[in-house]
Design a protein around this motif. Structure first.
Motif, PDB file in Angstrom:
ATOM      1  N   GLY A 206      52.594 -64.813  -2.244  1.00  0.00           N
ATOM      2  CA  GLY A 206      51.525 -64.374  -1.373  1.00  0.00           C
ATOM      3  C   GLY A 206      52.065 -63.959  -0.015  1.00  0.00           C
ATOM      4  N   LYS A 207      51.288 -63.212   0.729  1.00  0.00           N
ATOM      5  CA  LYS A 207      51.691 -62.718   2.047  1.00  0.00           C
ATOM      6  C   LYS A 207      50.803 -63.331   3.112  1.00  0.00           C
ATOM      7  CE  LYS A 207      50.617 -58.503   3.174  1.00  0.00           C
ATOM      8  NZ  LYS A 207      50.584 -57.026   3.248  1.00  0.00           N
ATOM      9  N   HIS A 208      51.431 -63.991   4.087  1.00  0.00           N
ATOM     10  CA  HIS A 208      50.705 -64.602   5.195  1.00  0.00           C
ATOM     11  C   HIS A 208      51.203 -63.979   6.497  1.00  0.00           C
ATOM     12  CE1 HIS A 208      48.874 -68.146   2.995  1.00  0.00           C
ATOM     13  NE2 HIS A 208      49.763 -67.727   2.129  1.00  0.00           N
ATOM     14  N   LEU A 209      50.381 -63.170   7.131  1.00  0.00           N
ATOM     15  CA  LEU A 209      50.766 -62.540   8.390  1.00  0.00           C
ATOM     16  C   LEU A 209      50.809 -63.579   9.507  1.00  0.00           C
ATOM     17  CD1 LEU A 209      48.594 -59.280   8.213  1.00  0.00           C
ATOM     18  CD2 LEU A 209      51.025 -59.528   7.664  1.00  0.00           C
ATOM     19  N   VAL A 210      51.860 -63.522  10.328  1.00  0.00           N
ATOM     20  CA  VAL A 210      51.997 -64.440  11.455  1.00  0.00           C
ATOM     21  C   VAL A 210      52.437 -63.656  12.689  1.00  0.00           C
ATOM     22  CG1 VAL A 210      52.483 -66.530  10.125  1.00  0.00           C
ATOM     23  CG2 VAL A 210      54.341 -64.970  10.678  1.00  0.00           C
ATOM     24  N   ASP A 211      52.368 -64.325  13.831  1.00  0.00           N
ATOM     25  CA  ASP A 211      52.734 -63.699  15.107  1.00  0.00           C
ATOM     26  C   ASP A 211      54.005 -64.354  15.628  1.00  0.00           C
ATOM     27  OD1 ASP A 211      52.857 -62.387  17.507  1.00  0.00           O
ATOM     28  OD2 ASP A 211      51.139 -63.416  18.409  1.00  0.00           O
ATOM     29  N   PHE A 212      55.153 -63.949  15.073  1.00  0.00           N
ATOM     30  CA  PHE A 212      56.418 -64.509  15.528  1.00  0.00           C
ATOM     31  C   PHE A 212      56.707 -64.133  16.976  1.00  0.00           C
ATOM     32  CE2 PHE A 212      57.538 -64.249  10.868  1.00  0.00           C
ATOM     33  CZ  PHE A 212      57.618 -65.610  10.667  1.00  0.00           C
ATOM     34  N   SER A 213      56.447 -62.886  17.337  1.00  0.00           N
ATOM     35  CA  SER A 213      56.800 -62.416  18.676  1.00  0.00           C
ATOM     36  C   SER A 213      55.970 -63.085  19.760  1.00  0.00           C
ATOM     37  CB  SER A 213      56.639 -60.895  18.755  1.00  0.00           C
ATOM     38  OG  SER A 213      55.306 -60.512  18.438  1.00  0.00           O
ATOM     39  N   GLY A 214      54.713 -63.376  19.463  1.00  0.00           N
ATOM     40  CA  GLY A 214      53.849 -63.979  20.475  1.00  0.00           C
ATOM     41  C   GLY A 214      53.728 -65.481  20.383  1.00  0.00           C
ATOM     42  N   SER A 215      53.757 -66.033  19.157  1.00  0.00           N
ATOM     43  CA  SER A 215      53.571 -67.477  18.973  1.00  0.00           C
ATOM     44  C   SER A 215      54.545 -68.008  17.932  1.00  0.00           C
ATOM     45  CB  SER A 215      52.126 -67.772  18.547  1.00  0.00           C
ATOM     46  OG  SER A 215      51.198 -67.270  19.476  1.00  0.00           O
ATOM     47  N   PRO A 216      55.835 -67.983  18.211  1.00  0.00           N
ATOM     48  CA  PRO A 216      56.817 -68.413  17.207  1.00  0.00           C
ATOM     49  C   PRO A 216      56.677 -69.878  16.802  1.00  0.00           C
ATOM     50  CG  PRO A 216      57.871 -68.114  19.347  1.00  0.00           C
ATOM     51  CD  PRO A 216      56.495 -67.557  19.462  1.00  0.00           C
ATOM     52  N   GLU A 217      56.356 -70.750  17.740  1.00  0.00           N
ATOM     53  CA  GLU A 217      56.240 -72.163  17.419  1.00  0.00           C
ATOM     54  C   GLU A 217      55.050 -72.423  16.497  1.00  0.00           C
ATOM     55  OE1 GLU A 217      56.869 -76.244  17.185  1.00  0.00           O
ATOM     56  OE2 GLU A 217      58.163 -74.536  17.620  1.00  0.00           O
ATOM     57  N   GLU A 218      53.953 -71.744  16.749  1.00  0.00           N
ATOM     58  CA  GLU A 218      52.783 -71.883  15.881  1.00  0.00           C
ATOM     59  C   GLU A 218      53.108 -71.407  14.472  1.00  0.00           C
ATOM     60  OE1 GLU A 218      48.262 -70.012  15.527  1.00  0.00           O
ATOM     61  OE2 GLU A 218      49.243 -70.157  17.496  1.00  0.00           O
ATOM     62  N   ALA A 219      53.849 -70.301  14.360  1.00  0.00           N
ATOM     63  CA  ALA A 219      54.250 -69.795  13.049  1.00  0.00           C
ATOM     64  C   ALA A 219      55.158 -70.788  12.337  1.00  0.00           C
ATOM     65  CB  ALA A 219      54.948 -68.447  13.203  1.00  0.00           C
ATOM     66  N   ARG A 220      56.096 -71.380  13.062  1.00  0.00           N
ATOM     67  CA  ARG A 220      57.003 -72.362  12.472  1.00  0.00           C
ATOM     68  C   ARG A 220      56.234 -73.547  11.904  1.00  0.00           C
ATOM     69  NH1 ARG A 220      59.760 -77.141  13.627  1.00  0.00           N
ATOM     70  NH2 ARG A 220      58.473 -77.468  15.478  1.00  0.00           N
ATOM     71  N   GLN A 221      55.284 -74.047  12.652  1.00  0.00           N
ATOM     72  CA  GLN A 221      54.511 -75.188  12.196  1.00  0.00           C
ATOM     73  C   GLN A 221      53.670 -74.836  10.968  1.00  0.00           C
ATOM     74  OE1 GLN A 221      52.275 -76.772  15.501  1.00  0.00           O
ATOM     75  NE2 GLN A 221      54.102 -77.246  16.693  1.00  0.00           N
ATOM     76  N   GLU A 222      53.145 -73.622  10.935  1.00  0.00           N
ATOM     77  CA  GLU A 222      52.338 -73.196   9.782  1.00  0.00           C
ATOM     78  C   GLU A 222      53.196 -73.135   8.522  1.00  0.00           C
ATOM     79  OE1 GLU A 222      49.433 -69.479   8.367  1.00  0.00           O
ATOM     80  OE2 GLU A 222      50.323 -69.502  10.383  1.00  0.00           O
ATOM     81  N   ILE A 223      54.422 -72.609   8.643  1.00  0.00           N
ATOM     82  CA  ILE A 223      55.320 -72.541   7.490  1.00  0.00           C
ATOM     83  C   ILE A 223      55.704 -73.938   7.026  1.00  0.00           C
ATOM     84  CG2 ILE A 223      57.595 -71.778   6.708  1.00  0.00           C
ATOM     85  CD1 ILE A 223      57.312 -69.420   8.698  1.00  0.00           C
ATOM     86  N   ASN A 224      56.027 -74.816   7.965  1.00  0.00           N
ATOM     87  CA  ASN A 224      56.402 -76.184   7.607  1.00  0.00           C
ATOM     88  C   ASN A 224      55.259 -76.922   6.931  1.00  0.00           C
ATOM     89  OD1 ASN A 224      59.034 -76.002   8.502  1.00  0.00           O
ATOM     90  ND2 ASN A 224      58.627 -76.900  10.512  1.00  0.00           N
TER      91      ASN A 224
END
Length: 469
Positions: A206-224
Motif C-alpha cells: 500500500g501507499k501512504h503519503l507523508v510529509d518528510f520535508s515538513g514533518s520528518p519526525e511525525e512521519a518516522r513515528q507513523e512508520i514505526n
C-alpha cells in the motif's frame, strides 16, 4: 486496488531442502505442488509487463514455472548466507538473528525502481537469478504458495504462551506467519505512479503519503507505529530518532511476524540448568530443554543437523551443530551446496535432543554490509540510478540507510519471532554554502534564456593574455 495485503508465508527447512535439490522422505518432488490439470502455468498476467510500468491489477495467483521459482529461491538462500557471512565478519563474537526474507522483499521493491549499473549491482549482490517479469512474479508466487500451504496446515491447540489474541481453544491454529509491505512516499515528490502500481500488484504494498520535508519526525513515528502493529509490538522504533529528516523522499517497509507451536513439545519438567560453551571457550549457565523423538536428522564428519517441525506441518527449524572445535572452519565453508549435501543424508532416527531455551534481539544498519558485498552505487547520490521510481530526473535519489530489526524467543512450547526492514531513500539537498575559485582553465557561453540558445561560447586555458592593458 487494495491498500494493504497481509500474506502468510512458510519459510521452512523442508522447503529449503527441496530447493537445494533434495527429495522428501516419500520421494515426492517438493516443487510438485501444482494442480494435476496437466496445463502449463498461466503467465498471462505478465504478458504486458515492461520497464515503463503499465497498469497492473493485484496479482493474486502469479503464474511462474516451478523451476524458475526454485532458481530464485536458491538465489535468496545464497544471498542470506552471504549476508550472514558479512555480519559475522563485522561482529565475530556476537549472536546474530535476522530475516533474510524481510530484507530480500524490501530490497526487491527498491530494485524495481533501479536502472543501469545500479540495478546490475543490486541484482548481483542480492543474488537475483531472474529478471523483469520473472523476478517480481517469483516473489509474488512465493507469497501465494506459502499462503496456500498455510491454509492446508494442521489445526492444533494454541498454547498459553500465544498471548491474549487467542483463547486457547482446540479450534484455533497455533501458527501465524504474516508479512506486510508498505511504501511511504513524500507527498509532492514526482514519483512514477507505475512504480507504485507494480509494488501494489506483486508485493501488495500500500501507499501512504507523508510529509518528510515538513514533518520528518511525525512521519518516522507513523512508520514505526505501522511496524509495531504488524509485529505484535515485538519490533518497536525500527527507525531510530534522527534517522528520518527533511531530505528523505521515500521509505519502503516490510514487516514479518511468526508464531508457532512445536509438533513435539519439550516437556518443561525435563528442562534443567546446564552449561553452554561459548566460541571463545568460556562457559555460560542457561536452561537446556530435552526431548526424545523421531526427527529428521543427518550427520556428516561429526557435523550434525536436525529438523524440528512446527505443528502446522509446513514449517520447521533446522539446527546445524558443527563438530566440536570446528565451528569457525565449518562456518567459513558453509554454502547452499553444503546445506544440500547434508539434507540429502537425512534419515528419521529417534533423537535424544538437548537444546537451549534462548532469545535474541538484533538491530543493525545494512549499508556497510551491502557495500562490502558489492552494492555501492545505490548509496551514492552522484551515481545511483533510481530513475524507474520517478517521472523525469531522479535528482540524486539514493538509498540513505537500510534498517533491520529482529526478535526471536524459543522455549518448550514453540517459537515467536518478528523482523522488519526499512529502506530509506534520500535526495541530495543543495548545499547552503559553497566555494568556487576559477583559477584554472574553463569553458563558458552566453545564452538566450527563453530559448536556451547559446549566443557565444568560450574556452579559457591561458591566463596571461586575459588582462587588458
Amino acid at each position: 486496488m487494495t491498500t494493504e495485503r497481509r500474506t502468510v508465508l512458510a519459510l521452512s527447512g523442508a522447503f529449503l531442502a527441496g530447493l537445494a535439490g533434495c527429495a522428501s522422505d516419500d520421494g515426492d518432488d517438493p516443487t510438485d505442488d501444482e494442480p494435476d490439470s496437466g496445463d502449463e502455468p498461466d503467465d498471462s498476467a505478465f504478458d504486458e509487463y515492461e520497464t515503463d510500468f503499465p497498469e497492473l491489477d493485484l496479482v493474486t495467483d502469479p503464474g511462474i514455472e516451478s523451476d524458475l521459482l526454485a532458481e530464485q529461491v536458491r538465489g535468496n538462500v545464497a544471498a542470506s548466507l552471504a549476508v550472514l557471512e558479512q555480519l559475522r565478519e563485522e561482529t565475530p563474537d556476537e549472536n546474530l538473528f535476522f530475516s533474510p526474507y524481510s530484507i530480500s522483499v524490501a530490497l526487491a521493491m527498491t530494485y524495481a525502481g533501479a536502472r543501469g549499473e545500479t540495478a546490475t549491482e543490486m541484482a548481483e549482490t542480492l543474488r537475483y537469478e531472474l529478471e523483469g517479469d520473472d523476478l517480481h512474479a517469483a516473489f509474488g508466487a512465493l507469497e501465494h504458495e506459502f499462503e496456500r500451504r498455510n491454509e492446508d496446515g494442521k489445526t492444533v491447540e494454541t498454547p498459553e504462551w500465544a498471548g491474549e489474541e487467542t483463547d486457547g481453544t482446540e479450534d484455533e491454529l497455533g501458527f501465524q506467519l504474516s508479512s506486510a509491505n508498505t511504501v511511504w512516499p513524500e507527498d509532492d515528490y514526482p514519483f512514477a505512479e507505475g512504480y507504485f502500481d507494480l509494488l501494489e500488484a506483486y508485493y501488495g504494498a500500500g501507499k501512504h503519503l507523508v510529509d518528510f520535508s515538513g514533518s520528518p519526525e511525525e512521519a518516522r513515528q507513523e512508520i514505526n507505529e505501522w511496524v509495531a502493529d504488524r509485529t505484535n509490538d515485538r519490533i518497536e522504533d525500527l527507525l531510530p530518532e534522527g534517522s528520518i529528516d527533511s531530505s528523505t523522499r521515500l521509505v519502503l517497509t516490510n514487516a514479518v511476524y511468526f508464531l508457532a507451536a512445536w509438533e513435539h513439545d519439550f516437556d518443561p519438567a525435563d528442562t534443567e540448568p546446564g552449561t553452554f560453551t561459548n566460541l571463545d571457550g568460556s562457559e555460560t549457565d542457561l536452561d537446556l530443554m530435552y526431548q526424545s523423538a523421531e526427527l529428521r536428522y543427518a550427520e556428516i564428519d561429526g557435523h550434525q543437523l536436525v529438523e524440528l517441525p512446527y505443528a502446522n506441518g509446513d514449517t520447521s527449524m533446522v539446527v546445524i551443530l558443527p563438530a566440536a572445535g570446528e565451528f569457525e572452519s565449518f562456518e567459513e565453508t558453509f554454502s547452499v551446496d553444503r546445506l544440500g549435501v547434508m539434507l540429502e543424508e537425512i534419515g528419521r532416527p529417534k533423537v535424544d535432543l538437548t537444546f537451549p531455551k534462548f532469545g535474541i534481539e538484533s538491530e543493525f544498519s545494512l549499508v556497510g554490509t551491502m557495500q562490502n558485498l558489492g552494492m555501492t552505487r545505490a548509496f551514492d547520490n552522484g551515481s545511483a540510478d533510481f530513475s524507474g521510481m520517478v517521472d523525469g530526473d531522479s535528482s540524486g535519489l539514493a538509498i540513505d540507510d537500510i534498517r533491520h530489526k529482529s526478535f526471536i524467543e524459543v522455549d518448550e512450547e514453540g517459537t515467536e519471532a518478528a523482523a522488519a526492514t526499512a529502506v530509506e531513500m534520500d535526495e541530495a539537498a543543495p548545499p547552503d554554502h559553497v566555494e568556487m575559485t576559477v583559477d584554472r582553465p574553463f569553458l563558458f557561453y552566453i545564452r538566450d534564456r527563453p530559448t536556451e540558445t547559446p549566443l557565444f561560447v568560450g574556452r579559457v586555458v591561458d591566463g596571461e593574455s586575459l588582462q587588458s592593458e
